[in-house]
Design a protein around this motif. Structure first.
Motif, PDB file in Angstrom:
ATOM      1  N   LYS A  76      18.834  36.698  34.224  1.00 58.58           N
ATOM      2  CA  LYS A  76      18.139  37.168  35.418  1.00 58.58           C
ATOM      3  C   LYS A  76      18.053  38.695  35.381  1.00 58.58           C
ATOM      4  O   LYS A  76      18.979  39.373  34.924  1.00 58.58           O
ATOM      5  CB  LYS A  76      18.883  36.715  36.670  1.00 58.58           C
ATOM      6  CG  LYS A  76      18.884  35.214  36.879  1.00 58.58           C
ATOM      7  CD  LYS A  76      19.672  34.831  38.118  1.00 58.58           C
ATOM      8  CE  LYS A  76      19.668  33.331  38.324  1.00 58.58           C
ATOM      9  NZ  LYS A  76      20.462  32.925  39.511  1.00 58.58           N
ATOM     10  N   ARG A  89      27.530  33.420  29.247  1.00 55.66           N
ATOM     11  CA  ARG A  89      27.535  31.969  29.413  1.00 55.66           C
ATOM     12  C   ARG A  89      28.842  31.345  28.907  1.00 55.66           C
ATOM     13  O   ARG A  89      29.299  30.337  29.422  1.00 55.66           O
ATOM     14  CB  ARG A  89      26.321  31.357  28.712  1.00 55.66           C
ATOM     15  CG  ARG A  89      25.062  31.438  29.562  1.00 55.66           C
ATOM     16  CD  ARG A  89      23.889  30.777  28.858  1.00 55.66           C
ATOM     17  NE  ARG A  89      23.370  31.585  27.772  1.00 55.66           N
ATOM     18  CZ  ARG A  89      22.509  32.594  27.957  1.00 55.66           C
ATOM     19  NH1 ARG A  89      22.103  32.905  29.173  1.00 55.66           N
ATOM     20  NH2 ARG A  89      22.060  33.283  26.939  1.00 55.66           N
ATOM     21  N   ALA A 133      31.262  31.949  31.714  1.00 53.95           N
ATOM     22  CA  ALA A 133      30.930  31.045  32.817  1.00 53.95           C
ATOM     23  C   ALA A 133      31.385  29.618  32.510  1.00 53.95           C
ATOM     24  O   ALA A 133      31.884  28.908  33.387  1.00 53.95           O
ATOM     25  CB  ALA A 133      29.426  31.078  33.089  1.00 53.95           C
ATOM     26  N   LYS A 134      31.241  29.205  31.256  1.00 49.11           N
ATOM     27  CA  LYS A 134      31.674  27.860  30.866  1.00 49.11           C
ATOM     28  C   LYS A 134      33.181  27.716  31.022  1.00 49.11           C
ATOM     29  O   LYS A 134      33.678  26.678  31.462  1.00 49.11           O
ATOM     30  CB  LYS A 134      31.247  27.578  29.423  1.00 49.11           C
ATOM     31  CG  LYS A 134      31.587  26.172  28.949  1.00 49.11           C
ATOM     32  CD  LYS A 134      31.059  25.928  27.543  1.00 49.11           C
ATOM     33  CE  LYS A 134      31.391  24.518  27.071  1.00 49.11           C
ATOM     34  NZ  LYS A 134      30.883  24.259  25.701  1.00 49.11           N
ATOM     35  N   ASN A 138      31.363  26.731  34.817  1.00 50.99           N
ATOM     36  CA  ASN A 138      29.974  26.973  35.233  1.00 50.99           C
ATOM     37  C   ASN A 138      29.828  26.948  36.752  1.00 50.99           C
ATOM     38  O   ASN A 138      29.072  26.141  37.314  1.00 50.99           O
ATOM     39  CB  ASN A 138      29.034  25.947  34.590  1.00 50.99           C
ATOM     40  CG  ASN A 138      28.937  26.120  33.089  1.00 50.99           C
ATOM     41  OD1 ASN A 138      28.850  27.228  32.576  1.00 50.99           O
ATOM     42  ND2 ASN A 138      28.979  25.011  32.366  1.00 50.99           N
ATOM     43  N   PRO A 139      30.541  27.830  37.447  1.00 47.73           N
ATOM     44  CA  PRO A 139      30.512  27.821  38.908  1.00 47.73           C
ATOM     45  C   PRO A 139      29.160  28.272  39.458  1.00 47.73           C
ATOM     46  O   PRO A 139      28.435  29.030  38.823  1.00 47.73           O
ATOM     47  CB  PRO A 139      31.603  28.829  39.283  1.00 47.73           C
ATOM     48  CG  PRO A 139      31.624  29.789  38.128  1.00 47.73           C
ATOM     49  CD  PRO A 139      31.355  28.937  36.919  1.00 47.73           C
ATOM     50  N   THR A 140      28.830  27.797  40.640  1.00 47.37           N
ATOM     51  CA  THR A 140      27.611  28.239  41.344  1.00 47.37           C
ATOM     52  C   THR A 140      27.962  28.964  42.637  1.00 47.37           C
ATOM     53  O   THR A 140      27.086  29.517  43.293  1.00 47.37           O
ATOM     54  CB  THR A 140      26.716  27.033  41.668  1.00 47.37           C
ATOM     55  OG1 THR A 140      27.462  26.089  42.448  1.00 47.37           O
ATOM     56  CG2 THR A 140      26.235  26.363  40.379  1.00 47.37           C
ATOM     57  N   ASN A 141      29.236  28.952  42.993  1.00 51.93           N
ATOM     58  CA  ASN A 141      29.698  29.611  44.203  1.00 51.93           C
ATOM     59  C   ASN A 141      29.483  31.122  44.094  1.00 51.93           C
ATOM     60  O   ASN A 141      29.965  31.765  43.161  1.00 51.93           O
ATOM     61  CB  ASN A 141      31.194  29.304  44.414  1.00 51.93           C
ATOM     62  CG  ASN A 141      31.686  29.771  45.774  1.00 51.93           C
ATOM     63  OD1 ASN A 141      31.281  30.816  46.287  1.00 51.93           O
ATOM     64  ND2 ASN A 141      32.580  28.988  46.369  1.00 51.93           N
ATOM     65  N   LYS A 142      28.768  31.679  45.046  1.00 52.16           N
ATOM     66  CA  LYS A 142      28.448  33.106  45.003  1.00 52.16           C
ATOM     67  C   LYS A 142      29.688  33.986  45.084  1.00 52.16           C
ATOM     68  O   LYS A 142      29.647  35.152  44.694  1.00 52.16           O
ATOM     69  CB  LYS A 142      27.480  33.458  46.133  1.00 52.16           C
ATOM     70  CG  LYS A 142      26.084  32.874  45.947  1.00 52.16           C
ATOM     71  CD  LYS A 142      25.149  33.317  47.052  1.00 52.16           C
ATOM     72  CE  LYS A 142      23.753  32.753  46.831  1.00 52.16           C
ATOM     73  NZ  LYS A 142      22.813  33.169  47.899  1.00 52.16           N
ATOM     74  N   LEU A 202      30.927  34.084  41.198  1.00 53.61           N
ATOM     75  CA  LEU A 202      30.046  34.665  40.181  1.00 53.61           C
ATOM     76  C   LEU A 202      30.338  36.137  39.874  1.00 53.61           C
ATOM     77  O   LEU A 202      30.268  36.542  38.714  1.00 53.61           O
ATOM     78  CB  LEU A 202      28.585  34.479  40.588  1.00 53.61           C
ATOM     79  CG  LEU A 202      28.084  33.025  40.562  1.00 53.61           C
ATOM     80  CD1 LEU A 202      26.635  32.946  41.036  1.00 53.61           C
ATOM     81  CD2 LEU A 202      28.211  32.445  39.160  1.00 53.61           C
ATOM     82  N   ARG A 246      19.914  29.364  31.617  1.00 52.39           N
ATOM     83  CA  ARG A 246      20.166  30.458  32.534  1.00 52.39           C
ATOM     84  C   ARG A 246      21.586  30.381  33.069  1.00 52.39           C
ATOM     85  O   ARG A 246      22.125  29.291  33.209  1.00 52.39           O
ATOM     86  CB  ARG A 246      19.188  30.426  33.727  1.00 52.39           C
ATOM     87  CG  ARG A 246      17.774  30.814  33.338  1.00 52.39           C
ATOM     88  CD  ARG A 246      16.885  30.845  34.567  1.00 52.39           C
ATOM     89  NE  ARG A 246      15.531  31.250  34.201  1.00 52.39           N
ATOM     90  CZ  ARG A 246      15.143  32.504  34.110  1.00 52.39           C
ATOM     91  NH1 ARG A 246      15.989  33.466  34.369  1.00 52.39           N
ATOM     92  NH2 ARG A 246      13.895  32.811  33.774  1.00 52.39           N
ATOM     93  N   PRO A 247      22.195  31.542  33.337  1.00 54.26           N
ATOM     94  CA  PRO A 247      23.551  31.507  33.904  1.00 54.26           C
ATOM     95  C   PRO A 247      23.521  30.926  35.300  1.00 54.26           C
ATOM     96  O   PRO A 247      22.522  30.964  35.962  1.00 54.26           O
ATOM     97  CB  PRO A 247      23.953  32.978  33.906  1.00 54.26           C
ATOM     98  CG  PRO A 247      22.678  33.736  33.913  1.00 54.26           C
ATOM     99  CD  PRO A 247      21.686  32.901  33.183  1.00 54.26           C
TER     100      PRO A 247
END
Length: 208
Positions: free
Chosen positions: A16, A110, A113-114, A118-122, A125, A207-208
């Motif tokens: 991004k 990545r 993140a792995k 692979n969190p999506t919580n803002k 991040l 994408r991350p």
């Protein structure tokens, strides 16, 4: 500040724009000719390069003795090179440096993140990004050399957040500062313990 249009044009499209911008702000340089030399944790003072030839000469002179980072993304100059003479001017070209630097950082990001699942919580991040920046600057994440294994070492961490046996036992082929300027490509290539890693960026796709 690096031109936003240049970043948009040249950066790896899997990252991004906000991540690319913060990556360069946090870990990069506004000067495409910037050469940073470190011996261990110590910063080595070197003359400021004023043109491509001087930047490449500084890089060649220090490879094999020190860790050298180059250009806008502060790309690890010794990565994947068999000999110092193999350095190309693209390393200090603004667009080319952004392209290879963001592609490699994307792989590191990545991988980190792995490891986090692979969190999506803002709220999580920013920590992932901070750890990816540290991994980029030091070359390590959770004890694994992220630049020196065939795939990013962080990507070999298993889902439970611990280092897998293959990653923990992996022996890096060459560190980013182990290029020997005086050795020929043939001599280095004949010794598997000195063979440079060829970075495979084909696996970058998500994408991350």
């Amino acid at each position: 500040m690096v031109d936003a249009a240049l970043m948009q044009q040249c950066a790896d499209p899997t990252l991004k724009p906000a991540i690319v911008e913060q990556f360069i702000v946090r870990a990069g340089s506004e000067d495409p000719l910037a050469v940073t030399v470190r011996s261990g944790s110590l910063l080595v003072l070197v003359p400021k390069a004023t043109n491509t030839e001087e930047a490449l000469a500084l890089t060649r002179d220090n490879l094999g003795r020190n860790t050298v980072r180059v250009g806008i993304t502060q790309y690890p100059a010794g990565l994947g090179i068999l000999e110092a003479g193999a350095l190309k001017p693209d390393l200090v070209d603004s667009c080319a440096n952004i392209r290879i630097g963001t592609a490699l950082f994307g792989k590191v990001y990545r991988g980190v993140a792995k490891w986090y699942g692979n969190p999506t919580n803002k709220e999580v991040l920013p920590q992932v990004f901070d750890d990816a920046i540290i991994a980029w600057q030091t070359g390590y994440f959770e004890g694994v050399a992220v630049f020196r294994t065939r795939n990013s070492g962080a990507e070999k961490l298993n889902e439970t957040g611990t280092v897998g046996r293959d990653a923990a036992d992996a022996k890096p082929d060459i560190s980013e500062n182990e290029v020997k300027p005086e050795e020929s490509a043939e001599a280095v290539a004949s010794d598997t313990n000195k063979a440079g890693i060829r970075i495979d960026l084909s696996g970058i796709g998500g994408r991350p």
